[in-house]
Scaffold this motif. Structure first.
Motif, PDB file in Angstrom:
ATOM      1  N   GLY A   1       1.967   5.080  -1.302  1.00 31.47           N
ATOM      2  CA  GLY A   1       1.503   6.368  -1.801  1.00 31.47           C
ATOM      3  C   GLY A   1       2.616   7.083  -2.546  1.00 31.47           C
TER       4      GLY A   1
ATOM      5  N   LYS B   1      -8.908   4.270  -2.863  1.00 31.70           N
ATOM      6  CA  LYS B   1      -7.964   3.251  -2.396  1.00 31.70           C
ATOM      7  C   LYS B   1      -7.811   3.330  -0.874  1.00 31.70           C
ATOM      8  N   ARG B   2      -7.792   4.537  -0.327  1.00 30.56           N
ATOM      9  CA  ARG B   2      -7.728   4.702   1.127  1.00 30.56           C
ATOM     10  C   ARG B   2      -8.966   4.088   1.779  1.00 30.56           C
TER      11      ARG B   2
ATOM     12  N   ASN C   1      -2.382   8.248  -1.275  1.00 35.07           N
ATOM     13  CA  ASN C   1      -3.114   7.362  -2.179  1.00 35.07           C
ATOM     14  C   ASN C   1      -4.446   8.014  -2.552  1.00 35.07           C
TER      15      ASN C   1
ATOM     16  N   PHE D   1       0.867  -1.181   0.000  1.00 39.59           N
ATOM     17  CA  PHE D   1       0.000   0.000   0.000  1.00 39.59           C
ATOM     18  C   PHE D   1       0.902   1.228   0.000  1.00 39.59           C
TER      19      PHE D   1
END
Length: 284
Positions: free
Chosen positions: A48, A104-105, A100, A46
């Motif tokens: 960013g 997506k968050r 992000n 994950f």
């Protein structure tokens, strides 16, 4: 006494965090502990874009207390990540999260519900969804999709209480329970078409006619959020493929620059809203 941590963030990152806490219906303390527990090493994929954080020179701080679960692993996590500065480590996690896209968050924050729904979709099972207002419905889930501008995620499903296909916003969910019942998949072609051309408003096949002023035409070009799909344009008359709900949300910003022509029920809805607004103004 629980350990208190203060994290200083670039202003743009701080605003994203505060907005997400509000939009996702969480307390600041819960959110911060969630980030610590779930981003420390479990979800290193994950990622960013940390460069975004450097665009802001202004700073704001967030303070929170470690909960019991976080406290048990806190120093082990710092050691495993070779973190020399506690606040800097938490800051790096928050920046990784905040840089992000919002959809997506949201998937990350609601990952437990997302995983359960995706498993139910795979196994073609019904689920019970409990919303933040404690309303509970049984649905057949088919897909989790996001809006065109990657702002929010929606669960496309069949709602048995309303007996129709619906899209529910992911951040409205509080709990998901999977049943042993087989899901409703009779309209397979329709379901696959919605998934392929995902539309949060399920507006396929619904035609709305709207008359726009010259300024209304300019607004149509500029306002992108919730903008309906344009089918045809003839002078000041426009036809859109859209649901009633999408038209209500979108053209409410236009005031007298847009006039709904058809369907008549939708036109009457706007008339009633404007008449009520006028009465309220006169009564003040």
């Amino acid at each position: 006494m629980s350990k208190k941590i203060k994290v200083t963030l670039p202003q743009n990152i701080y605003e994203i965090i505060k907005n997400d806490i509000s939009d996702f219906n969480m307390t600041s303390n819960y959110f911060m502990n969630y980030i610590f527990l779930n981003l420390n090493d479990k979800y290193k994929n994950f990622k960013g874009n940390p460069a975004i954080a450097e665009q802001s020179k202004e700073k704001s701080s967030i303070q929170f207390n470690l909960n019991k679960e976080s406290s048990l692993i806190y120093y082990d996590v710092l050691r495993d990540n070779n973190a020399q500065n506690e606040s800097e480590f938490m800051r790096s996690l928050l920046i990784r999260y905040a840089t992000n896209p919002k959809n997506k968050r949201e998937l990350f924050i609601f990952k437990e519900s997302v995983e359960r729904i995706n498993l139910a979709i795979k196994d073609k099972k019904n689920v019970y969804i409990t919303f933040n207002d404690d309303r509970k419905v049984k649905v057949s889930p088919y897909h989790i999709g996001s809006s065109d501008l990657e702002i929010a995620n929606y669960i496309f499903c069949y709602d048995f209480s309303e007996e129709k296909y619906k899209n529910y916003k992911l951040n409205y969910l509080k709990q998901v329970y999977t049943t042993s019942e087989g899901a409703k998949w009779e309209d397979n072609n329709y379901i696959e078409d919605v998934i392929k051309n995902f539309d949060p408003f399920l507006s396929k096949g619904q035609v709305i006619k709207v008359r726009l002023s010259e300024n209304g035409k300019k607004l149509l070009k500029t306002i992108k959020i919730n903008r309906p799909k344009l089918i045809s344009e003839d002078g000041d008359l426009f036809e859109f493929e859209a649901s009633d709900e999408q038209i209500k949300r979108y053209f409410s910003y236009f005031f007298d620059e847009a006039t709904v022509i058809e369907p008549i029920e939708l036109k009457e809805w706007f008339i009633e809203k404007y008449e009520n607004a006028l009465k309220n103004l006169k009564n003040k």
